[in-house]
Scaffold this motif. Structure first.
Motif, short mmCIF file in Angstrom:
data_model
loop_
_atom_site.label_atom_id
_atom_site.label_comp_id
_atom_site.label_asym_id
_atom_site.label_seq_id
_atom_site.Cartn_x
_atom_site.Cartn_y
_atom_site.Cartn_z
N ALA A 182 -0.07 4.63 -2.26
CA ALA A 182 1.14 4.56 -1.43
C ALA A 182 2.28 5.15 -2.24
O ALA A 182 3.04 4.43 -2.90
N GLU A 183 2.40 6.45 -2.18
CA GLU A 183 3.37 7.15 -3.02
C GLU A 183 4.81 6.78 -2.70
O GLU A 183 5.68 6.89 -3.57
N SER A 184 5.08 6.36 -1.48
CA SER A 184 6.46 5.99 -1.14
C SER A 184 6.89 4.69 -1.81
O SER A 184 8.08 4.38 -1.86
N ILE A 185 5.90 3.92 -2.30
CA ILE A 185 6.22 2.64 -2.96
C ILE A 185 6.21 2.80 -4.48
O ILE A 185 7.23 2.65 -5.15
N ALA A 186 5.04 3.11 -5.02
CA ALA A 186 4.87 3.28 -6.47
C ALA A 186 3.48 3.84 -6.72
O ALA A 186 2.58 3.72 -5.87
N PRO A 187 3.25 4.45 -7.88
CA PRO A 187 1.92 4.97 -8.20
C PRO A 187 0.87 3.86 -8.22
O PRO A 187 1.19 2.67 -8.34
N GLY A 188 -0.39 4.26 -8.12
CA GLY A 188 -1.48 3.29 -8.14
C GLY A 188 -1.97 2.95 -6.76
O GLY A 188 -1.54 3.53 -5.76
#
Length: 243
Positions: A182-188
């Motif tokens: 979920a790139e809009s939130i954070a990596p991983g």
């Protein structure tokens, strides 16, 4: 009438589709005991859609979308109205100031966004920018260890879309709706959950990106370390009540 009373006295339940006049995207299949009073049915619906019992009008439709009756007698058992699997309960909120009115739970564009100028932000103490500048001044390599793109990917191996789950903290129950980055939130890697009750923060859209679909305030994106999958059926807050 005799068959209806026999049906009510039995330990039976029905699976009904629930819709809401003010929440166009809200649609849920919920199981109800035929022995529940109409008031208890409304209390259960309140936990699902946010309309208070005192302001709630409930209509019963059959599987051909024909209206059969209004559930207007709170003291009667649900079975009195003879609902069958696949019938629909339609919730109407009579309170014009309700949180469900005006689209506030669905249209985030109606919510006034707080903004601050760059100049005012620079003047503030305790911001993340000031913290970052302080950390870099003390140790230039302190922020070099960035979260990798495959962070917690291994914990998602046994988590699949459609699994029932329990999420900590709070032992909130629901169903898995998304597994992935979920790139809009954070990596991983992240896990999207639709909670059984309105304990979430959104309807599957996070920072402008839709990761899954669910009713308003039922969605959450959490790290997989907080998720346990297994036999976690939906809790019925009324199952232990005397009828």
């Amino acid at each position: 009438m005799a068959s209806r009373l026999q049906q009510i006295q039995g330990d039976e339940s029905v699976l009904l589709r629930v819709t809401h006049a003010n929440l166009k995207s809200f649609c849920a299949d919920i199981r109800f005991s035929l022995q529940m009073s109409v008031e208890s049915v409304k209390e259960k619906l309140w936990k699902k859609c946010g309309t208070s019992v005192s302001s709630m009008c409930v209509e019963l439709y059959d599987d051909t979308n024909t209206k059969l009756s209004d559930l207007n007698d709170n003291s009667r058992p649900l079975g009195f109205y003879s609902p069958l699997d696949g019938y629909r309960l339609h919730v109407i909120d009579l309170d014009p100031s309700s949180v469900t009115s005006g689209g506030w739970l669905e249209d985030t564009s109606l919510v006034e966004k707080y903004s601050i100028s760059e100049e005012e932000y620079r003047k503030r103490d305790g911001t993340f920018r000031k913290f970052k500048e302080k950390m870099l001044a003390q140790n230039p390599t302190a922020l070099d260890n960035k979260t990798s793109d495959n962070y917690m990917e291994d914990l998602c191996a046994n988590i699949k879309v459609g699994d029932r789950c329990e999420v900590d903290p709070g032992a909130k129950r629901g169903v898995i709706k998304y597994v992935g980055q979920a790139e809009s939130i954070a990596p991983g890697f992240w896990v999207g959950v639709q909670y059984d009750e309105p304990l979430g923060k959104h309807d599957g859209i996070v920072k402008g990106v839709r990761y899954f679909e669910c009713p308003p305030l039922h969605g959450a994106m959490v790290r997989p370390e907080k998720v346990k999958v297994g036999d976690y059926p939906e809790r019925d807050p009324f199952e232990d009540e005397e009828i």
